[in-house]
Design an enzyme around this catalytic site. Structure first.
Site, PDB file in Angstrom:
ATOM      1  N   GLU A 108       0.840  -1.208   0.000  1.00 13.70           N
ATOM      2  CA  GLU A 108       0.000   0.000   0.000  1.00 13.70           C
ATOM      3  C   GLU A 108       0.875   1.257   0.000  1.00 13.70           C
ATOM      4  O   GLU A 108       0.550   2.251  -0.670  1.00 13.70           O
ATOM      5  CB  GLU A 108      -0.929  -0.012   1.216  1.00 13.70           C
ATOM      6  CG  GLU A 108      -2.024  -1.060   1.102  1.00 13.70           C
ATOM      7  CD  GLU A 108      -3.047  -0.985   2.214  1.00 13.70           C
ATOM      8  OE1 GLU A 108      -4.229  -0.743   1.927  1.00 13.70           O
ATOM      9  OE2 GLU A 108      -2.661  -1.164   3.383  1.00 13.70           O
ATOM     10  N   GLU A 128      -3.409  -9.979   3.761  1.00 10.91           N
ATOM     11  CA  GLU A 128      -4.321  -9.625   4.856  1.00 10.91           C
ATOM     12  C   GLU A 128      -5.424 -10.651   5.083  1.00 10.91           C
ATOM     13  O   GLU A 128      -5.845 -10.886   6.222  1.00 10.91           O
ATOM     14  CB  GLU A 128      -4.960  -8.253   4.583  1.00 10.91           C
ATOM     15  CG  GLU A 128      -4.068  -7.070   4.886  1.00 10.91           C
ATOM     16  CD  GLU A 128      -3.167  -6.691   3.720  1.00 10.91           C
ATOM     17  OE1 GLU A 128      -2.559  -5.611   3.755  1.00 10.91           O
ATOM     18  OE2 GLU A 128      -3.064  -7.492   2.758  1.00 10.91           O
TER      19      GLU A 128
END
Length: 703
Positions: A108, A128
């Site tokens: 990210e 995740e």
């Protein structure tokens, strides 16, 4: 100019600012790193000398994610989302120089930068989902603007990283480093951008290519992810947020992803998965183990050959010994065929398989084991047989060699005593199939040397397995608890439940298989033989009577086509058998057990509360070092659902007081013989503690 702010350093190289993240071992983006990174980027943008910025990680990785322990607490500002928005808004070009792991929050961060250059060893991904989470800091909105929604969904739902070549194909990486120094390459590229007058390039301003994916694609991906990550709410959340990247503005999609991230973070499933993430990492031994390069495996059956495969693929030289020529030949053939099949399935390369096959040598005499640094015995599960074997190994093997038994239930001290060198003896209980299952129970005997325990732990880790050190008692941790769990299954069958009902209830709870299906898969005769070995069975005609009765009727499970179920035409598909129900009913009548209708909730609570209570007793007895170890064993060896974290984590989720109340209720109905609450469980319930907080207090006292 250079400055150091905690774990982030800002250096100046002409008109390029170098922002380095130095937070070993993986540069996790904890609060201190986030705050320092925000300050460094802001300072670089304010500096009139700076015309471009390069962000990179020190050590072996760029950034391998967020600080997972922080997820147990309320978010602390600056949030990663806010830091990344600030980087993206920077008016000067920002280049991410990537190497090593670029995962989760690290990817990210890279996507918030304006350009991305990667070394060939970079590995990029969003893991995740493995923790029941979603990328919560813009990944669900920025990635689709490069790859389209289909590829973004596939990447995030897989939880798997991709290599640089694939990242380039998808447009995630703009350039591949041309030298061994990606920071130098990124700095040179920054100067190119300055000379060419190229400005910033913000992903938030791009449109999502390709449009919305078809409903059939979404359904297929959702079903695949649900099979891989059962019980995890973040599957739907990831899909929803990625779809939002095309259906609305960037800021709305970002707000939705933050909301869904927080919902997932607070879920029981994510808490359980994060618990296992740390539990499975364990602690490294305080002492150093012995050097091991050559391992002997005694017994070339299914278990022995599986152990040999695990050792050989880990780089060990293996001496596979079996005194029966036919068994040895079959074992060696099994090693080759298993590795050949792995090549066909794309799990390993032909080169790796051939090297592993070449490391395994077959021998028919025990004398060859004198060359081994470690010997792992994998023979018939009989105390007398194993004692005879260890008496021979004690004489044959080198004085510094370690002798390990693959026993699943037997007394390790009795086995060790037969060797006359008990300090060198340890249990290494592999789970079947040994080349697939990750778990090894490392059983310390009364006299086992600490360096022997450390060696077994090191060997387990090198094989890519989870070695959990446990104490010596019947069944150790896993099988001792299994007998309590299975006991209630057996009594429920006599009292009126069917095998199919019990299995359906526990599989709905999340168990990989119900206890009756597991028994059929393993072979009911295995447990039957173990019970014949035991001298401490309760004087109770009901105890495992159904399982014993099936064996006595020749119904051993899948291998005979019938057990608790039928397996028509040799298939693995189980079919409920009315004859078994009638057989159980007749036995219940003989034992004068009144049958009744049993609710699903009673089935679930009786089996699971018996399991948890036995776990609490094991902790009190010092057989398991921590509740975490029990959870690791049961999630990796017995099919306990990962999204519930293991039996002790599940007990914490519903509360030890709830478990205690259930046990006392069952004691009133069924008598106290098997429903004596463990003292530790009573203590936790009365003090309002959890197994987790109890362990934390113990650690704090030791420190």
């Amino acid at each position: 100019m250079s400055s150091t702010v905690d774990t982030v350093r800002l250096d100046q190289q002409g008109d390029v600012a170098l922002v380095s993240i130095d937070h070993p071992p993986v540069n996790a983006l904890n609060f201190a790193v986030r705050a320092a990174l925000l300050e460094a980027v802001s300072a670089a943008e304010r500096d009139p000398q700076t015309r471009a910025i390069v962000i990179f990680g020190m050590g072996q990785h760029f950034v391998a994610g967020a600080e997972i322990r922080e997820f147990a607490k309320a978010p602390r500002e600056p949030l990663l989302n806010d830091v990344l928005l600030r980087i993206e808004a920077c008016g000067k070009p920002v280049i991410a120089a990537l190497h090593g792991s670029v995962l989760g929050g690290g990817l990210e961060l890279a996507l918030a930068c304006h350009y991305r250059l990667a070394a060939n060893n970079s590995s990029l991904g969003f893991p995740e989902i493995r923790l029941g989470l979603i990328p919560g800091s813009g990944g669900t909105q920025r990635l689709p603007r490069l790859t389209g929604t289909r590829e973004a969904i596939k990447l995030m739902l897989s939880g798997e990283p991709i290599a640089v070549a694939r990242a380039v194909e998808l447009g995630i990486v703009d350039r591949v480093a041309s030298t061994a120094d990606p920071v130098a390459d990124a700095t040179s590229w920054a100067r190119e951008l300055i000379i060419l007058g190229e400005g910033v390039r913000r992903l938030r301003n791009l449109s999502v290519p390709g449009g919305q994916p078809e409903a059939s694609f979404i359904a297929e991906q959702r079903a695949s992810a649900a099979r891989k990550f059962p019980g995890v709410d973040s599957v739907d959340a990831i899909i929803e947020c990625i779809q939002a990247s095309i259906s609305g503005p960037f800021d709305a999609g970002l707000a939705l992803s933050r909301k869904r991230f927080e919902e997932c973070r607070r879920s029981d499933a994510s808490r359980a998965l994060r618990h296992l993430f740390f539990a499975e990492r364990g602690e490294r031994p305080a002492v150093r183990g012995r050097s091991v390069e050559c391992v002997g495996v005694l017994g070339a059956g299914t278990m022995g050959s599986g152990i040999a495969i695990s050792l050989a693929t880990a780089g060990y030289r293996v001496l596979l010994v079996d005194t029966h020529a036919a068994a040895l030949s079959s074992g060696l053939a099994r090693v080759r065929s298993t590795l050949d099949a792995a090549v066909l399935k794309g799990r390993i390369s032909r080169i790796v398989a051939d090297a592993a096959i070449a490391r395994v040598q077959g021998w028919e005499t025990l004398d060859r084991l004198q060359d081994a640094d470690l010997v792992i015995e994998a023979v018939y599960e009989s105390l007398a047989v194993k004692q005879e074997v260890f008496a021979s190994l004690g004489r044959i093997c080198r004085p510094d060699a370690i002798l390990a038994s693959n026993t699943s239930t037997l007394d390790m001290d009795a086995i060790a005593a037969a060797s006359t060198r008990a300090a060198d003896v340890i249990g290494m209980h592999f789970f079947s199939p040994a080349n697939v299952m990750r778990l090894i129970e490392i059983v310390r005997g009364r006299e086992t040397a600490q360096e022997v325990i450390a060696t077994a732990t090191d060997v387990s880790r090198r094989m890519g397995k989870l070695g959990v050190v446990v104490g010596n008692c019947f069944g150790f941790v896993g099988n001792r608890m299994l007998y309590a769990y299975g006991r209630e299954n057996q009594y429920l069958l006599l009292e009126g439940a069917t095998p199919a009902q019990v299995d359906a209830v526990l599989e709905l709870f999340g168990m990989a298989m119900g206890p009756n299906a597991v028994g059929d898969l393993a072979g009911l005769d295995v447990g039957y033989r173990v019970r014949r070995e035991r001298k401490d069975l309760p004087d109770d005609p009901r105890y495992y009577r159904v399982a014993d009765l099936l064996v006595e009727k020749g119904r051993l499970g899948q291998k005979t086509g019938s057990g608790a179920y039928l397996y028509p035409d040799g298939s693995r598909r189980r079919v409920a058998d009315p004859d078994v129900d009638a057989l159980i009913a007749a036995e219940a009548e003989r034992l004068q057990i009144k049958r009744r209708s049993i609710t699903d909730m009673e089935i679930q609570d009786r089996c699971l509360f018996a399991l948890i209570n036995e776990g609490a007793s094991i902790l009190s007895d010092g057989i398991a070092a921590s509740p975490d170890d029990i959870d690791v064993i049961w999630c990796n060896g017995y099919g306990f659902p990962r999204y519930r974290g293991g039996p002790m984590c599940y007990a914490d989720t519903i509360g030890p007081a709830t478990v205690l109340a259930g046990i006392r209720r069952f004691a009133q109905v069924h008598g106290p013989r098997y429903w004596q609450p463990a003292p530790l469980l009573i203590e936790l319930a009365e003090r309002g503690l959890s197994f987790e907080s109890w362990q934390q207090r113990r650690v704090a006292v030791r420190e």
